[in-house]
Design an enzyme around this catalytic site. Sequence first.
Site, PDB file in Angstrom:
ATOM      1  CG  ASP A  81      28.892 -53.876 -37.176  1.00 15.27           C
ATOM      2  OD1 ASP A  81      28.812 -54.689 -36.243  1.00 15.27           O
ATOM      3  OD2 ASP A  81      28.927 -52.643 -37.004  1.00 15.27           O
ATOM      4  CB  ALA A 113      18.120 -48.783 -34.399  1.00 14.14           C
TER       5      ALA A 113
END
Length: 419
Positions: free
Chosen positions: A192, A143
């Site tokens: 990330d 997502a």
Amino acid sequence: MSILRRPVNSSRVRRSAKDEVGRQALQALQSQFSRPEREAVLARAPGRLNLLGGHTDYNEGFVLPLAIDRSVYVAAAPRSDDTVRVYSVHFRTGAVFRLDRPERDRSATWSAYVQGVLVALRAAGIPVPGCDLAIAADVPIGAGVSSSAALELATAMACLRLAEAELPPRDVALLCQRAENEFVGMRCGILDQFASAFGQQDHVLLIDCRTLACEEIPLGDKSVCFVVMDTKKERSLVGSEYNERRAQCEQAARLFAAVLPGVRALRDVSPEEFERHKAILPELVRCRAEHVVYENQRALDGAKYCRAGDWAAVGELQQQAQASLRDLYEVSCRELEALTQAAYGAPGCYGARLVGAGFGGSACALVDAGALPEFAEYVAREYERQIGWRPEIYACRAEQGAEVISEGRTGEPETERDL
Ligand code: GLA
């Protein structure tokens, strides 16, 4: 890369029985592989939001993320052979591979991240044993809030512990990025993995993706909320489009280097230099570079405003970033546009932009805490009216980075006959 051998049962390890999702991972380890909790290591790694600095990381620029209070949990128990069995509670399916045969099965999806990390750990000389792994998560999968880096980091933390080895968090993050670049084939930057490794409770991070210096900016102000708005749209073509954007940026940096000595990456080009020399770039490459050069500046300015607690100014920059990601970098989509535009008109919203690679996934909004219910209701209604289905909207806190939560007494390792 330094490898420190360390004793198992270190006092730094924190036991936490309240971690519901961690429990699910431990239970799956038991139900799928008959490995009791007393044999298991449990590690956790969070997803992330990025307030500003979209697609700047692989241009050696700046990013402004926070780790969120949603994580991937990996429960792990060692084996005495080179086999790895892995089960995902979310996908309700498993995979098996061998550490002495590090080829990727092309049909593997989520398990490729796990295998990539194990292959990278072995390649770095860390004696990771074969193991049984069970994965559970409360970070939404696919997502845009970095479930894959969270999976990589949680796997690495658990398996380092099984190997009784320790790496500095910076090396763990770089190793996981390498796994994704080389094994999975996604040429992602360090955003990330770094955010998942270095997250700090109630802090935003300003990361220099060239030097990897990281400033922790305290979030004293509790009146602002970080809200994830999930389009609930499957992302498609992320890998190929992403790698193409990266190649265009590298082309722009090469062309600038011919007129601006010392340019190694787009991070080295200031907005003024960009305006002076932009005519040397082909049109599409110019658009990509314009986004990166100004977005890098927005990340730096955003850090300044975070330090001052000026959320209206951060939100304004997010709106500029979203327009740039849509018009110049072309990584937005109808659903992300509908969500961000709805957010701009909603009560209590300072700003919003897509997070992650784009092409679907989620956007992040900065919202006045007092207006949260009205904000969420307004955005969900507007989005559903335009798109036809409801988004998922939830507020996040800035949370601690990856950690080993608990480790059992290492019992008798499993062997081949248990397969
Ligand atoms: C993905 C990548 C990151 C970063 C973002 C865009 O999340 O994994 O490295 O490039 O997209 O900012």
